[in-house]
Design a protein around this motif. Structure first.
Motif, PDB file in Angstrom:
ATOM      1  N   PHE B 114       0.831  -1.213   0.000  1.00 27.26           N
ATOM      2  CA  PHE B 114       0.000   0.000   0.000  1.00 27.26           C
ATOM      3  C   PHE B 114       0.855   1.248   0.000  1.00 27.26           C
ATOM      4  O   PHE B 114       0.501   2.248  -0.632  1.00 27.26           O
ATOM      5  N   ASN B 115       2.006   1.196   0.662  1.00 22.30           N
ATOM      6  CA  ASN B 115       2.930   2.320   0.622  1.00 22.30           C
ATOM      7  C   ASN B 115       3.344   2.627  -0.817  1.00 22.30           C
ATOM      8  O   ASN B 115       3.296   3.780  -1.263  1.00 22.30           O
ATOM      9  N   SER B 163       1.036   7.538   3.363  1.00 21.57           N
ATOM     10  CA  SER B 163       2.292   6.821   3.131  1.00 21.57           C
ATOM     11  C   SER B 163       3.324   7.196   4.172  1.00 21.57           C
ATOM     12  O   SER B 163       4.157   6.361   4.544  1.00 21.57           O
ATOM     13  N   ILE B 164       3.287   8.432   4.681  1.00 21.84           N
ATOM     14  CA  ILE B 164       4.202   8.776   5.778  1.00 21.84           C
ATOM     15  C   ILE B 164       3.848   7.961   7.015  1.00 21.84           C
ATOM     16  O   ILE B 164       4.729   7.503   7.746  1.00 21.84           O
ATOM     17  N   LEU B 172      10.446   9.093   2.134  1.00 21.74           N
ATOM     18  CA  LEU B 172      11.499  10.074   1.857  1.00 21.74           C
ATOM     19  C   LEU B 172      12.462   9.557   0.802  1.00 21.74           C
ATOM     20  O   LEU B 172      13.099  10.353   0.120  1.00 21.74           O
ATOM     21  N   ILE B 173      12.600   8.244   0.660  1.00 25.84           N
ATOM     22  CA  ILE B 173      13.497   7.736  -0.389  1.00 25.84           C
ATOM     23  C   ILE B 173      12.799   7.753  -1.742  1.00 25.84           C
ATOM     24  O   ILE B 173      13.337   8.238  -2.727  1.00 25.84           O
ATOM     25  N   ILE B 174      11.570   7.223  -1.785  1.00 25.47           N
ATOM     26  CA  ILE B 174      10.961   6.928  -3.086  1.00 25.47           C
ATOM     27  C   ILE B 174      10.417   8.184  -3.756  1.00 25.47           C
ATOM     28  O   ILE B 174      10.572   8.370  -4.959  1.00 25.47           O
ATOM     29  N   LEU B 175       9.797   9.066  -2.976  1.00 24.80           N
ATOM     30  CA  LEU B 175       9.122  10.214  -3.606  1.00 24.80           C
ATOM     31  C   LEU B 175      10.108  11.152  -4.302  1.00 24.80           C
ATOM     32  O   LEU B 175       9.905  11.472  -5.487  1.00 24.80           O
ATOM     33  N   PRO B 176      11.212  11.586  -3.655  1.00 22.53           N
ATOM     34  CA  PRO B 176      12.152  12.443  -4.391  1.00 22.53           C
ATOM     35  C   PRO B 176      12.787  11.738  -5.567  1.00 22.53           C
ATOM     36  O   PRO B 176      13.014  12.365  -6.612  1.00 22.53           O
TER      37      PRO B 176
END
Lengths: 66, 188
Positions: B114-115, B163-164, B172-176
């Motif tokens: 789901f994340n 997701s947070i 913080l890793i995947i979104l940027p």
């Protein structure tokens, strides 16, 4: 964790109300536009003496009555 | 921990490349879009499949659950807006979505799945918000034009918070990285 649930719930409420209000507003704006168009066309004709659809120039009314 | 994060970054880069190429392939708008300016990308266009498979397998080896969940959630979000279309395997696309969903729930930890789904939806919506005018003039499907800008921004905020809550490190890793790959691909 609790704060997250609270934020999600409030954002969900905002989303639902925003989209519902937008839908209602779109419908209202459609009917308002329909009733507004004839008046605005007539107004522009009276102001410029020019048909707003086909751009045909009418004889201008110089100095007479009406 | 740091090794895992490093592995995840590499896997994400490779996977983002694969997903971008796949997106171009499925949209079939190469005739409308101009060919990429750089020589390298132009040559890659002709040998998409082998490179995609190679990158996908490397990414799978580096970080199995996240790669699989990200790839399949990109697959799901890619055909979410054509949910009644028939696909080559004689299944409608919502049926395929359900099948992929079930496979994910069986094979991947449910929080991870789901994340990844939320993050991919966020990236998709951000991309739609950026390309609103382009898609409107060329007639591509765009969530921001279909449902309105405000709704899309609100959905992005909801999914971001969710997701947070699921895992802030991976967010913080995947979104940027996703945003960076989008930017890199449009810049190349």
């Amino acid at each position: 964790m609790l704060y997250g649930y609270i934020i999600i719930l409030s954002l969900l409420l905002i989303l639902i109300s925003y989209s519902y209000g937008r839908k209602i507003g779109n419908k209202e704006g459609y009917y308002k536009g329909i009733s507004e168009i004839p008046l605005s066309l007539k107004l522009s004709y009276l102001q410029t003496n020019e048909c707003p659809i086909c751009n045909k120039q009418q004889q201008s009314n110089k100095g007479g009555k009406g | 921990m740091w090794v895992e994060i490093f592995k995840r970054y590499i896997a994400l880069f490779l996977l983002g490349f694969v997903i971008k190429l796949l997106d171009d392939e499925v949209d079939q708008d190469e005739n409308l879009r101009k060919l990429p300016r750089s020589q390298m990308l132009r040559e890659v266009q002709f040998f998409k499949l082998p490179y995609c498979l190679l990158f996908l397998s490397i990414a799978m080896m580096l970080d199995t659950p996240y790669s699989f969940a990200l790839f399949s959630s990109a697959y799901i979000t890619g055909m979410f807006h054509v949910s009644t279309q028939r696909l080559p395997f004689k299944l409608k696309s919502y049926q395929e979505i359900v099948i992929v969903f079930l496979i994910n729930i069986l094979l991947v930890p449910i929080g991870v799945f789901f994340n990844c789904l939320f993050l991919i939806v966020i990236i998709q919506f951000l991309d739609d918000l950026m390309d609103m005018n382009y898609d409107f003039t060329y007639g591509y499907f765009n969530y921001a034009n279909r449902f309105g800008k405000g709704e899309v921004i609100l959905v992005i905020l909801i999914f971001l918070v969710a997701s947070i809550m699921l895992s802030w490190v991976n967010t913080l890793i995947i979104l940027p990285t996703g945003i960076f790959i989008n930017y890199l691909y449009s810049w190349l």
